[in-house]
Motif scaffolding. Structure first.
Motif, PDB file in Angstrom:
ATOM      1  N   ILE A  97       0.836  -1.207   0.000  1.00  0.00           N
ATOM      2  CA  ILE A  97       0.000   0.000   0.000  1.00  0.00           C
ATOM      3  C   ILE A  97       0.871   1.258   0.000  1.00  0.00           C
ATOM      4  O   ILE A  97       0.591   2.231  -0.716  1.00  0.00           O
TER       5      ILE A  97
ATOM      6  N   LYS B 119       0.783   4.183  -2.785  1.00  0.00           N
ATOM      7  CA  LYS B 119       0.520   5.587  -2.470  1.00  0.00           C
ATOM      8  C   LYS B 119       1.652   6.492  -2.930  1.00  0.00           C
ATOM      9  O   LYS B 119       1.429   7.636  -3.329  1.00  0.00           O
TER      10      LYS B 119
ATOM     11  N   ASN C  76      -6.985   5.883  -3.682  1.00  0.00           N
ATOM     12  CA  ASN C  76      -7.405   5.009  -2.587  1.00  0.00           C
ATOM     13  C   ASN C  76      -8.469   4.020  -3.028  1.00  0.00           C
ATOM     14  O   ASN C  76      -8.536   2.894  -2.534  1.00  0.00           O
TER      15      ASN C  76
ATOM     16  N   GLU D 162      -8.415   0.049  -2.226  1.00  0.00           N
ATOM     17  CA  GLU D 162      -9.497  -0.628  -1.507  1.00  0.00           C
ATOM     18  C   GLU D 162     -10.151  -1.711  -2.372  1.00  0.00           C
ATOM     19  O   GLU D 162     -10.546  -2.768  -1.867  1.00  0.00           O
TER      20      GLU D 162
END
Length: 251
Positions: free
Chosen positions: A53, A57, A63, A67
């Motif tokens: 993650i 990022k 996001n 997800e």
């Protein structure tokens, strides 16, 4: 240690990350999916997922995409299974190359890797043939224009929170950590308002091969072909080249 990955720097310079952003996001999503499927779905309890993650990022992956990849991994037992395989070999000029893949067909991927290497002046080697030339490190890169803090302030903050090394580059600052200290250093710097151009646990060459002339073009052709393969997640190499000479082949 500065400029830990010449290939990483070349990708930025060539604008590849903008040109193939969709493919980059797809690969990052696959990495997140595999990490979530193989471990706890909560990043707090799954370091591999946390690192995936963080890497996503750092590439400005939305996001929603992150997800969605985690949700897909929690959807039950009918998800796609990927095998993690690292290929090792030699490129033009004898440079060492390591390729991380996630594949649902190891025979197809192995054949493709062998073809890519051989077609571009390299050869695929046995497991362990070049991995000894690389060390696993956490690397955090801060662009100079993204902060108003000076070099000494960043250096002290990084070292106080467990960093192993700190280098100033033309574009900014490069902080090196052990894999174990990576998250602590990253979180401490984020708490101080820093953002990162890159933040990942990666492979760093312990020695480099300096290349010149047409050899640069041949190496870039190999690296591009490997990166463009759908099963390839990461490519590492130990070549180095002068920026002035590199400009002839990338500008």
């Amino acid at each position: 240690m500065a400029g830990h990955s010449k290939w990483k720097n070349i990708q930025h310079r060539k604008g590849r990350q903008d040109a193939i952003r969709g493919k980059i996001f797809a690969k990052l999503g696959r990495e997140i999916y595999v990490a979530a499927r193989q471990g706890d779905k909560d990043p707090a309890n799954n370091q591999k997922l946390r690192l995936a993650i963080a890497k996503a990022k750092a590439q400005n992956m939305p996001n929603d995409n992150i997800e969605r990849a985690i949700k897909k991994a929690t959807g039950g037992g009918d998800g796609q299974d990927y095998e993690q395989i690292t290929y090792e070999g030699y490129g033009p000029g004898g440079i060492a190359v390591m390729v991380d893949t996630l594949t649902d067909n190891r025979n197809r991927t192995a054949a493709d890797m062998r073809h890519i290497f051989s077609k571009r002046g390299g050869n695929l080697g046995e497991a362990g043939c070049v991995s000894w030339m690389f060390d696993r490190k956490g690397v955090l890169t801060i662009d100079r224009d993204s902060t108003d803090k000076d070099e000494e302030e960043i250096l002290l903050l990084a070292l106080e929170n467990g960093a192993d090394d700190f280098e100033t580059t033309d574009k900014g600052f490069e902080i090196t950590t052990s894999p174990e200290a990576f998250e602590d250093v990253k979180e401490a710097l984020e708490a101080e308002g820093f953002t990162f151009a890159d933040a990942e646990v990666t492979l760093v060459p312990s020695n480099k091969v300096h290349v010149h002339g047409e050899m640069i073009k041949n190496i870039l052709s190999l690296m591009d072909a490997l990166e463009d393969h759908d099963d390839v997640q990461n490519v590492y190499a130990n070549f180095d080249v002068d920026d002035e000479e590199l400009a002839r082949y990338t500008d």
